[in-house]
Every structure is written in C-alpha cells, then in structure tokens.
Design an enzyme around this catalytic site. Structure first.
Site, short mmCIF file in Angstrom:
data_model
loop_
_atom_site.label_atom_id
_atom_site.label_comp_id
_atom_site.label_asym_id
_atom_site.label_seq_id
_atom_site.Cartn_x
_atom_site.Cartn_y
_atom_site.Cartn_z
N PHE A 148 0.93 -1.24 0.08
CA PHE A 148 0.13 -0.12 -0.03
C PHE A 148 0.90 1.17 -0.10
O PHE A 148 0.20 2.30 -0.27
CB PHE A 148 -0.88 0.12 1.16
CG PHE A 148 -0.12 0.44 2.58
CD1 PHE A 148 -0.18 1.86 2.90
CD2 PHE A 148 0.39 -0.47 3.29
CE1 PHE A 148 0.51 2.23 3.93
CE2 PHE A 148 1.16 0.05 4.59
CZ PHE A 148 0.93 1.18 4.77
N LYS A 172 -1.47 -6.63 -9.48
CA LYS A 172 -2.32 -7.07 -8.32
C LYS A 172 -1.92 -6.04 -7.26
O LYS A 172 -1.03 -6.36 -6.57
CB LYS A 172 -2.42 -8.49 -7.85
CG LYS A 172 -3.55 -8.90 -6.95
CD LYS A 172 -4.20 -8.03 -5.69
CE LYS A 172 -3.17 -8.53 -4.64
NZ LYS A 172 -3.61 -7.42 -3.34
N GLU A 175 -5.03 -3.66 -1.91
CA GLU A 175 -6.33 -3.53 -1.76
C GLU A 175 -6.62 -2.38 -0.94
O GLU A 175 -7.96 -2.14 -0.71
CB GLU A 175 -7.11 -4.76 -1.25
CG GLU A 175 -6.59 -5.56 0.09
CD GLU A 175 -5.51 -6.10 0.29
OE1 GLU A 175 -4.54 -6.05 -0.42
OE2 GLU A 175 -5.36 -7.09 1.01
N ARG A 176 -5.72 -1.77 -0.41
CA ARG A 176 -5.84 -0.32 0.68
C ARG A 176 -6.06 0.75 -0.18
O ARG A 176 -6.71 1.63 0.27
CB ARG A 176 -5.22 -0.55 1.64
CG ARG A 176 -5.44 -1.55 2.64
CD ARG A 176 -4.14 -1.55 3.93
NE ARG A 176 -3.35 -2.36 3.87
CZ ARG A 176 -2.25 -2.72 4.48
NH1 ARG A 176 -2.26 -1.99 5.62
NH2 ARG A 176 -1.32 -3.63 4.37
N SER A 225 5.52 -7.28 3.04
CA SER A 225 6.02 -7.44 4.44
C SER A 225 6.92 -8.91 4.31
O SER A 225 6.50 -9.65 3.35
CB SER A 225 4.92 -7.37 5.49
OG SER A 225 4.02 -8.02 5.06
N CYS A 280 9.56 1.93 3.25
CA CYS A 280 10.26 0.94 3.44
C CYS A 280 12.05 1.30 3.81
O CYS A 280 12.85 0.62 4.25
CB CYS A 280 10.49 -0.20 2.65
SG CYS A 280 10.87 0.01 1.00
N GLU A 382 9.61 -4.65 12.53
CA GLU A 382 9.13 -3.48 11.95
C GLU A 382 7.94 -2.73 12.53
O GLU A 382 6.84 -3.53 12.51
CB GLU A 382 9.05 -3.61 10.31
CG GLU A 382 8.72 -2.46 9.48
CD GLU A 382 8.65 -2.93 7.95
OE1 GLU A 382 7.79 -4.11 7.87
OE2 GLU A 382 9.10 -2.38 7.35
P1 NAD Z 1 1.67 -6.72 2.94
O1 NAD Z 1 2.51 -7.89 2.87
O2 NAD Z 1 0.47 -6.69 3.67
O3 NAD Z 1 0.82 -6.65 1.38
C1 NAD Z 1 1.64 -6.71 0.45
C2 NAD Z 1 0.85 -7.31 -0.61
O4 NAD Z 1 0.68 -8.84 -0.49
C3 NAD Z 1 -0.65 -6.74 -1.04
O5 NAD Z 1 -0.84 -6.57 -2.35
C4 NAD Z 1 -1.64 -7.66 -0.17
O6 NAD Z 1 -2.58 -7.78 -0.77
C5 NAD Z 1 -0.63 -9.11 -0.29
N1 NAD Z 1 -1.08 -10.04 0.61
C6 NAD Z 1 -1.40 -9.51 2.13
N2 NAD Z 1 -1.41 -10.70 2.87
C7 NAD Z 1 -1.29 -11.65 2.13
C8 NAD Z 1 -1.50 -12.86 2.18
N3 NAD Z 1 -1.60 -13.63 3.86
N4 NAD Z 1 -0.98 -14.04 1.66
C9 NAD Z 1 -0.72 -13.41 0.51
N5 NAD Z 1 -1.00 -12.18 0.07
C10 NAD Z 1 -1.08 -11.28 0.88
O7 NAD Z 1 2.32 -5.05 2.82
P2 NAD Z 1 1.93 -3.74 3.23
O8 NAD Z 1 1.23 -3.44 4.64
O9 NAD Z 1 0.95 -3.38 1.98
O10 NAD Z 1 2.88 -2.87 2.93
C11 NAD Z 1 4.06 -2.47 3.93
C12 NAD Z 1 5.20 -3.49 4.00
O11 NAD Z 1 5.78 -3.66 2.61
C13 NAD Z 1 6.15 -3.15 5.03
O12 NAD Z 1 6.70 -4.34 5.41
C14 NAD Z 1 7.30 -2.51 4.28
O13 NAD Z 1 8.65 -2.58 4.75
C15 NAD Z 1 7.26 -3.42 2.98
N6 NAD Z 1 7.78 -2.64 1.71
C16 NAD Z 1 9.03 -3.09 1.40
C17 NAD Z 1 9.66 -2.37 0.20
C18 NAD Z 1 10.72 -3.07 -0.38
O14 NAD Z 1 11.14 -2.63 -1.39
N7 NAD Z 1 11.73 -3.73 0.32
C19 NAD Z 1 8.90 -1.47 -0.37
C20 NAD Z 1 7.80 -0.89 0.05
C21 NAD Z 1 7.08 -1.51 1.16
#
Ligand code: NAD
Length: 497
Positions: A148, A172, A175-176, A225, A280, A382
């Site tokens: 998100f 994809k 969804e937020r 994450s 991140c 985190e």
């Molecule tokens: P998230 O892991 O909750 O969601 C990321 C994606 O995974 C979304 O599209 C979501 O729909 C999907 N998802 C969520 N739960 C799932 C599940 N149980 N099974 C399969 N898919 C699932 O992350 P977020 O809260 O949207 O974003 C924040 C996180 O992303 C933080 O941990 C941040 O550090 C990380 N991030 C990392 C980078 C990088 O380049 N390393 C960059 C930006 C954000």
C-alpha cells in the site's frame, strides 16, 4: 458508493461478491469499495495477456519505447490529479504523493531507452567461421503484487521494465489504495499500448495465491512485508516461476560524533516521520556513537519534534498525515506500548493524537524512544509508523554491528565528516543500500533497488538493468555459415581451439 473494479480486457466484472473497504484516512470514513477478485477473473486476464504478448514482443523495441514516451507525458500531465487521488487513499501529503509518482516516472524514463538496454553481445570469429551472439527475450506474462505504501512508484518499478522488454503484465495492487494503479493502466492504454499488455486485478490472499499457482504466469515480482514475501517466494518458485520478493525493513541511521548534527537531525526527522514512517526506506532507528553525541542528538530531536506539523494529507503545511487504516494505527500504538513494557524510555508519546475536526482520522503523533536495546522485540520488528528509536552505541564497531546483525538489511545511513569511517562502514555493513550523509538512499532509476537478508528473497533487484534481467531470459546463438562441402561428424565436444 464508488466501486473500484478490475482493469482487464473486456471489462470482466468479478462474479465474486467479496469487496474491500477503501478509507479516507483523514476522516476515518469509508470512501469507496474495491472488488476482491477470484480465479475466474485471473483466468480471463491471463488469457488476454497471453493473446496480446506475441504481437507486443514482436513490435520492435523502439516502437514499444514510443508508447512509454507518451505514457511518461501523460503521467506528467496528470501529476496533480494522480497525486490527489493517491493522497486521498493513502494519507501521505500531496507533495510526498508527487514524489511517489515521480520516482516511478523516472523508471519509465529509463525504460524509454529500451532499444539500447536490450542490446545483446556479439563475438565475431569465436571459432573458424563461427560467430556467437546473445539476445534478451521476454518471459511471457509477468505479474506484480504491490504494497500500500507506494501505490504509484512500486507498480511502475515492476511493469515499466516488464512491458518494455516485451512481456505483458498483470498487476495486483494493494487492496487498501487501488485507484492509482487503475488510473496508471488507463493512461498506459491512452498512450497507445494494445489492450491486454497491462491489466490490473484486485484482490487479497485469494488472488495472490491464484497468481502464484497460475501456469500461464512466468514470473512474479512482489513487494510487501517479509513473512508474506517469503511465502510468495516459496510458493511461486515451487510452481516453477521466476520470483523476486522484497520484504520489510528496519533501517538504522548511525550518527558519528563528528557529524553535522543539525543536518543529521533534519535528515533523520524527515526520514523517520515523513509519510508517517510508512516507507521501507524510512529511518526508524538512530544510533548515536558515544554518550555525548547521544545527549546532543536526543535534545535536538526533541526540539525538532515539537515543531512538527501533523495534518490532513491535503494541507500544504502538513509534514505528514494519517496512517493508512484504523487497524494499522492500532498496530503502531500497540508497538509503542510494547516498547514501554520492554523497558525503553518513552521520550515523546504520539498516542492519543487528535486533530480538531478530524477526530476519527488515523493519526499517530511523532513518537521518540531512547535507551532501546537489541533484545527488545520493538527494536527487532518493523513498526512502520512515526516511531523513532534511539539505540546508543559506545563506538564505531558497536554501531556497525547493529544493522549488520539485524534480521532486515534494506537501507542504512551514516552521518559523519570522516571519509575513512564512511568508506569502511559502506564496505563492511551487511545491508543492501547505504547512504553517506543521505537519509533515504533509494537508488536512481538507472541503478537498482534491493535489500539483503529478510528484506529480499530471490535474485535480481527492482528496476535498472537488474529489473530488465529479471524480466528477460538470455538466448545464446552460435552460428556458422559454411561455404559448401560436407564436414566430418565430430564425436567429441566441439571446441574452438
Ligand atoms: P503486505 O505484506 O501486507 O501486502 C503486500 C501485498 O501482499 C498486498 O498486495 C496484499 O494484498 C498481499 N497480501 C497481504 N496478505 C497476504 C497473504 N496472507 N497472502 C498473500 N498475499 C498477501 O504489505 P503492506 O502492508 O501493503 O506494505 C508494507 C510492507 O511492505 C512493509 O513491511 C514494508 O517494509 C514493505 N515494503 C518493502 C519495500 C521494499 O522494497 N523492500 C518497499 C515498500 C514496502
């Protein structure tokens, strides 16, 4: 209520009855709903992507680049409305939303040079009458699953190189805050891309699993994450796909006694609290070296925090806005309590922050902890909110150990005037991206982005030449054009000797 639908060929509406709520983080109210798609939606998108791919790949790279040039123009023309849309769902302030779009746009600019970037290698006369050359070919249909916190930049990191290289792509997004990805797909079509080259499907875990298992998808790029990144990596690879999966982070800012303290404080404040800490590459850990440095740093941080302006995301005076959802606000506040329970000193408490007229908004005030230690879970994990932790180190070696030993290895910064120490630090620290007097060292678009340890699973970084390597496979051709006469059969492995 506004319904955010998939952006797929034929406008397939999800037969699924599942929907997700899209909030206005400033008011806490639901402003729209997004469809949460299923296997049937994905199947239709993959079929359309497969149908579009051969002609798109066969189009010469310069013509694909022209689409990207027009796309770049359209993003620039729509910058203000895209930034407002992004800000309204995410909660980051408008200028920061423009930065989000701009950093993605820079990847599009890099991809406008795709004819040059895709050039192969050629060896004339590698053997008698024999030449060898390489070419980079697209993988087929690629997919991207995004978080998100950068709803423009991260989709653009992924799909710009993927489509530039001749793949078709299914995104994809989170969804937020799903509206900006849809808008980008509309603009890409308007730029002249054939239907089916870029599609957007919305959904949650059900859609992610369908993507990971789909035999028609050759490669998956994920950012989110760490636990989910690891899951996506394992499941995608088990299904025979190429997968890169970027995860979470806990980035440290080392402050040497000789640092320009005012500059370091300004940089750390911006990088810890900007975008409500939901980056991140944020700097949620400050590591002053020596007690004297720690005292000066703490005092200056407290003074700077007192002047911070937290406001609604459309307020041009606000330095940061609300976090993305009520659930996330609660999570951040729970982590603050955990820090207290584990014995860290809570210097500034951002809980209970309230903005007049926006009492139901998802705001968290700037929070500062001192005397945080490595045993605390609030340090190891985190938090992804406006929470800065001071971990005091006695010397350079101890400071170097902290990011080196941490489970995450995304980014790190060192503030110093000592070139030798900075050079030593950059060479030895076990982290993927290092800033020297630079707080958020997100590499420019012609380099590439990627962390180490639990911040990234799989091979190849995002964007730049690394991104193009991820989205292509290399083919090597060894050719001979005999000038007549049958040769003898050879029963030994051919050599050029
Ligand atoms: P998230 O892991 O909750 O969601 C990321 C994606 O995974 C979304 O599209 C979501 O729909 C999907 N998802 C969520 N739960 C799932 C599940 N149980 N099974 C399969 N898919 C699932 O992350 P977020 O809260 O949207 O974003 C924040 C996180 O992303 C933080 O941990 C941040 O550090 C990380 N991030 C990392 C980078 C990088 O380049 N390393 C960059 C930006 C954000």
């Amino acid at each position: 209520m506004r319904l955010i639908d998939h952006f797929v060929v034929g406008g397939v509406r999800s037969p699924s009855v599942r929907h997700g709520d899209i909030f206005d983080p400033n008011t806490g109210q639901i402003q729209a709903r997004v469809v949460l798609g299923d296997q049937a939606v994905l199947d239709a998108a993959v079929t359309a992507a497969q149908a579009a791919q051969p002609a798109w790949a066969a189009m010469n790279a310069q013509r694909r680049a022209r689409v990207l040039f027009r796309f770049k123009d359209l993003i620039e023309q729509n910058m203000q409305s895209l930034a407002e849309l992004l800000s309204s769902e995410h909660g980051k302030v408008i200028d920061d939303a423009k930065g989000d779009i701009q950093r993605g746009l820079e990847v599009v600019e890099f991809c406008c040079g795709i004819p040059q970037a895709l050039k192969g290698e050629y060896s004339h006369g590698a053997g008698p009458g024999i030449d060898v050359y390489s070419m980079r070919q697209p993988l087929g249909v690629g997919a991207g699953i995004t978080p998100f916190n950068f709803p423009a930049m991260i989709p653009l990191w992924m799909f710009a190189p993927a489509v530039a290289a001749g793949n078709t792509f299914i995104l994809k997004p989170s969804e937020r805050d799903p509206s900006v990805p849809n808008r980008l797909a509309e603009l890409f079509l308007e730029a002249g891309a054939p239907e089916g080259v870029l599609q957007v499907v919305h959904g949650d875990k059900e859609m992610v699993d369908a993507i990971l298992d789909h035999p028609g998808i050759a490669a998956v790029s994920f950012v989110g994450s760490s636990d989910i990144a690891q899951y996506v990596y394992s499941r995608g690879v088990a299904a025979g796909k190429r997968v890169q999966a970027m995860g979470g982070a806990k980035n440290h800012a080392i402050v040497m006694p000789d640092a320009d303290m005012d500059q370091a404080v300004a940089d750390i404040i911006g990088a810890a609290y900007g975008s409500a800490g939901e980056r991140c590459m944020a700097l949620p850990v400050a590591v002053p070296i020596g007690e004297k440095t720690a005292e000066i740093l703490r005092e200056k941080l407290v003074s700077a925090i007192a002047t911070l302006n937290v406001g609604i995301s459309s307020d041009p005076q606000a330095q940061y806005g609300p976090v993305v959802t009520a659930i996330h606000k609660r999570r951040v506040e729970d982590w603050i309590q955990t820090g207290v329970d584990e014995g860290a000193e809570l210097v500034v408490d951002g809980r209970g922050f309230s903005l007049q007229g926006y009492e139901d908004g998802f705001f968290v005030g700037p929070t500062l902890f001192d005397r945080v230690t490595t045993e605390m879970s609030a340090y190891r994990e985190e938090i992804f909110g406006p929470v800065l932790q001071i971990v005091r180190a006695k010397d350079f070696e101890e400071a170097l150990e902290l990011p080196t030993r941490h489970q995450y290895g995304n980014g790190v910064a060192i503030f110093t005037r000592n070139g030798h120490a900075a050079r030593e630090f950059a060479a030895r620290v076990q982290v993927g991206m290092v800033g020297i007097n630079v707080p958020i060292p997100v590499p420019v678009s012609y380099h590439s982005f990627g962390g180490w340890k639990r911040s990234a699973f799989g091979d190849h970084n995002q964007y730049g030449m690394e991104g193009l390597r991820f989205w292509t496979k290399t083919k090597l051709v060894t050719q001979r054009w005999p000038d007549g006469g049958a040769g003898d059969s050879a029963f030994i492995i051919p050599t050029m000797g």
